[in-house]
Write a protein that holds these residues in place. Structure first.
Motif, PDB file in Angstrom:
ATOM      1  N   VAL A 261      -7.881  -2.083  -3.322  1.00 37.24           N
ATOM      2  CA  VAL A 261      -6.881  -3.142  -3.471  1.00 37.24           C
ATOM      3  C   VAL A 261      -7.446  -4.533  -3.184  1.00 37.24           C
ATOM      4  O   VAL A 261      -6.876  -5.529  -3.622  1.00 37.24           O
ATOM      5  CB  VAL A 261      -5.648  -2.876  -2.576  1.00 37.24           C
ATOM      6  CG1 VAL A 261      -4.938  -1.615  -3.015  1.00 37.24           C
ATOM      7  CG2 VAL A 261      -6.042  -2.767  -1.103  1.00 37.24           C
TER       8      VAL A 261
ATOM      9  N   GLU B  59      -5.822  -0.342   3.595  1.00 39.41           N
ATOM     10  CA  GLU B  59      -6.379  -1.398   2.743  1.00 39.41           C
ATOM     11  C   GLU B  59      -7.867  -1.150   2.639  1.00 39.41           C
ATOM     12  O   GLU B  59      -8.536  -0.915   3.649  1.00 39.41           O
ATOM     13  CB  GLU B  59      -6.097  -2.770   3.364  1.00 39.41           C
ATOM     14  CG  GLU B  59      -6.884  -3.925   2.751  1.00 39.41           C
ATOM     15  CD  GLU B  59      -8.287  -4.051   3.323  1.00 39.41           C
ATOM     16  OE1 GLU B  59      -9.197  -4.472   2.572  1.00 39.41           O
ATOM     17  OE2 GLU B  59      -8.475  -3.736   4.516  1.00 39.41           O
TER      18      GLU B  59
ATOM     19  N   SER C 201       0.835  -1.195   0.000  1.00 38.36           N
ATOM     20  CA  SER C 201       0.000   0.000   0.000  1.00 38.36           C
ATOM     21  C   SER C 201       0.879   1.257   0.000  1.00 38.36           C
ATOM     22  O   SER C 201       1.961   1.262   0.583  1.00 38.36           O
ATOM     23  CB  SER C 201      -0.907   0.034   1.242  1.00 38.36           C
ATOM     24  OG  SER C 201      -1.866  -0.996   1.201  1.00 38.36           O
TER      25      SER C 201
ATOM     26  N   ARG D 266      -0.870   3.806   6.196  1.00 41.19           N
ATOM     27  CA  ARG D 266      -1.126   3.081   4.950  1.00 41.19           C
ATOM     28  C   ARG D 266      -2.401   2.278   5.136  1.00 41.19           C
ATOM     29  O   ARG D 266      -2.706   1.813   6.234  1.00 41.19           O
ATOM     30  CB  ARG D 266       0.056   2.194   4.573  1.00 41.19           C
ATOM     31  CG  ARG D 266       0.563   1.288   5.670  1.00 41.19           C
ATOM     32  CD  ARG D 266       1.904   0.695   5.290  1.00 41.19           C
ATOM     33  NE  ARG D 266       2.435  -0.149   6.351  1.00 41.19           N
ATOM     34  CZ  ARG D 266       3.676  -0.639   6.344  1.00 41.19           C
ATOM     35  NH1 ARG D 266       4.485  -0.373   5.339  1.00 41.19           N
ATOM     36  NH2 ARG D 266       4.117  -1.400   7.331  1.00 41.19           N
TER      37      ARG D 266
END
Length: 471
Positions: A152, A148, A133, A146
């Motif tokens: 993604v 998620e 990421s 970072r």
């Protein structure tokens, strides 16, 4: 015929410019530099084996790792970490691979390179390494974040996650979200603060192992204490993005100063020095060691203990089972997080989080320490095995069975998060053991000696030993 023509074309082209190599530099007028395109003589429909033979096959040197020659359905973990040239071979299946390849990736994802024979088809992508990421960097080395989300992991629709680090005295700016925010402190400590709809205030210091929850729309701030802090954030919306939070700096920037002055009862000049851009993560004045100095008292009072936004999960003893430990926190003990249920699971080397599924919720998983693998089974016959490392996110949809096996030499620690008012699961072993034996014998053809060994209690984690023998 098409393949033969393509083969000859590549041979002829390689006579001009070797495949994979740039043309030599030089004066284009000297005649030494071949043209960009070959002549039409490359367009032929037949080529003899003599012309298409590019030489002897590559001399591949490799050794099989323990378990690689077994029946593929045994599916032992293949440790490719120290293999010089791991190959996509398992038992009598597969074949060698001369490349090109990413050997580093192959070595840590052996179940992708040489999957167990029990894998079938392709499930959703249930794995995302946060190391892939983009890292958003804070101001003046104050920290980073970072994330998620469905960008993604498109099928992880129910939950999203953020890994965030704040340096000592670093702030996550005053903000609020449209999603609920559940957090586990991974290391260090921080001070969290909030105000609810009734004007009741909240402040607390949390450390590694503690959790907090801020409902949607509740403004809050986070500041690292002397040792800095890293924490995991889980949101109840897979589309959530940290880049779309409501920041105090942005609210002030995008409200007319005349309106702000009227709203707060201060002169317009009071806003002469407000930031000219968002802060997001930045450094500030270190928090006083005495938390009482920041305990704002209002007419509405403080948030009642039963509705506390934090829970000192670090102080809860772990429940020991044969293959490791389990700790559960859900609304029964942390009421404000009324739809977040979680477990921290520790699996000893060789052990395994038993095969299970969650009937009412997807499972969002974060791997904290160690390495492991999991097979996701989706009805009616699809199964994919994934290899996980610390810092990876896993995602297992509702009622899809899976396990998590420790494939390393140290304890495997991971977090399971559900969108549910209680942490529950269904265990394969308990189901089979609690079903009349005759039904199991007729269905699965298991013998009496096997059935007698089954346990009607849920195991959560089972013990085991990795096969270290050579084959």
């Amino acid at each position: 015929m098409k393949l033969q023509a393509l083969s000859q074309s590549l041979v002829l082209l390689s006579a001009v410019v070797p495949l994979g190599l740039a043309a030599p530099t030089g004066n284009a007028d000297s005649g030494s530099n071949p043209p960009l395109r070959a002549s039409n003589e490359a367009l032929v429909g037949y080529s003899s084996s003599e012309k298409t033979n590019s030489g002897p096959p590559p001399d591949l040197k490799y050794k099989f790792v323990p378990g690689q020659k077994e029946d593929p359905d045994v599916g032992s973990y293949l440790d490719f970490e120290k293999a010089d040239n791991p190959q996509p071979i398992r038992g009598t299946t597969g074949g060698d691979d001369p490349g090109p390849r990413n050997y580093n990736y192959d070595k840590i994802n052996s179940d992708k390179l040489a999957p167990p024979g029990t894998d079938s088809g392709q499930t959703i992508n249930a794995q995302w390494p946060l190391g892939l990421s983009r890292t958003r960097l804070g101001l003046e080395r104050s920290g980073w974040a970072r994330q998620e989300n469905t960008v993604v992991m498109p099928d992880a629709t129910e939950m999203a996650g953020v890994d965030m680090r704040l340096e000592p005295a670093g702030y996550r700016e005053l903000h609020w979200h449209v999603a609920g925010e559940w957090s586990l402190v991974l290391n260090g400590s921080c001070r969290i603060q909030a105000v609810n709809e009734d004007g009741q205030t909240f402040i607390d210091d949390v450390k590694a192992g503690d959790v907090w929850f801020f409902p949607p729309g509740i403004p809050h701030s986070i500041q690292a204490l002397d040792d800095g802090v890293e924490f995991l954030l889980v949101f109840d919306d897979g589309d959530f993005s940290e880049d779309n939070t409501f920041l105090a700096s942005e609210v002030f920037l995008h409200s007319p100063k005349e309106v702000l002055a009227k709203d707060l009862g201060v002169p317009i000049s009071a806003f002469d020095k407000i930031p000219d851009d968002e802060l997001y993560i930045f450094k500030g004045t270190p928090a006083p060691k005495d938390i009482e100095k920041q305990n704002v008292t209002t007419a509405s009072g403080v948030i009642p203990r039963t509705q506390s936004y934090s829970y000192h999960f670090s102080e809860q003893p772990a429940h020991h089972v044969e293959g490791g430990t389990v700790k559960i926190v859900d609304p029964q003990t942390f009421p404000i997080a009324n739809n977040f249920s979680a477990a921290i699971v520790t699996v000893s080397p060789g052990g395994m989080r038993e095969i299970h599924w969650h009937p009412t919720s997807d499972e969002w998983t974060f791997f904290i320490r160690g390495q492991g693998r999991a097979t996701l089974f989706s009805a009616p016959s699809t199964a994919t095995t994934f290899d996980y490392r610390a810092g990876d996110v896993g995602y297992f949809p509702k009622s899809n069975s899976h396990y998590v096996e420790n494939t390393g030499d140290e304890d495997l620690v991971f977090l399971e998060v559900l969108q549910a008012p209680q942490f529950t699961d269904m265990a394969l072993g308990q189901w089979i053991a609690s079903t009349p034996k005759q039904i199991i014998k007729d269905t699965l053809k298991l013998g009496d000696s096997t059935l007698e060994k089954l346990k009607t209690d849920k195991q959560y984690v089972v013990a085991g030993t990795r096969n270290k023998e050579s084959h």
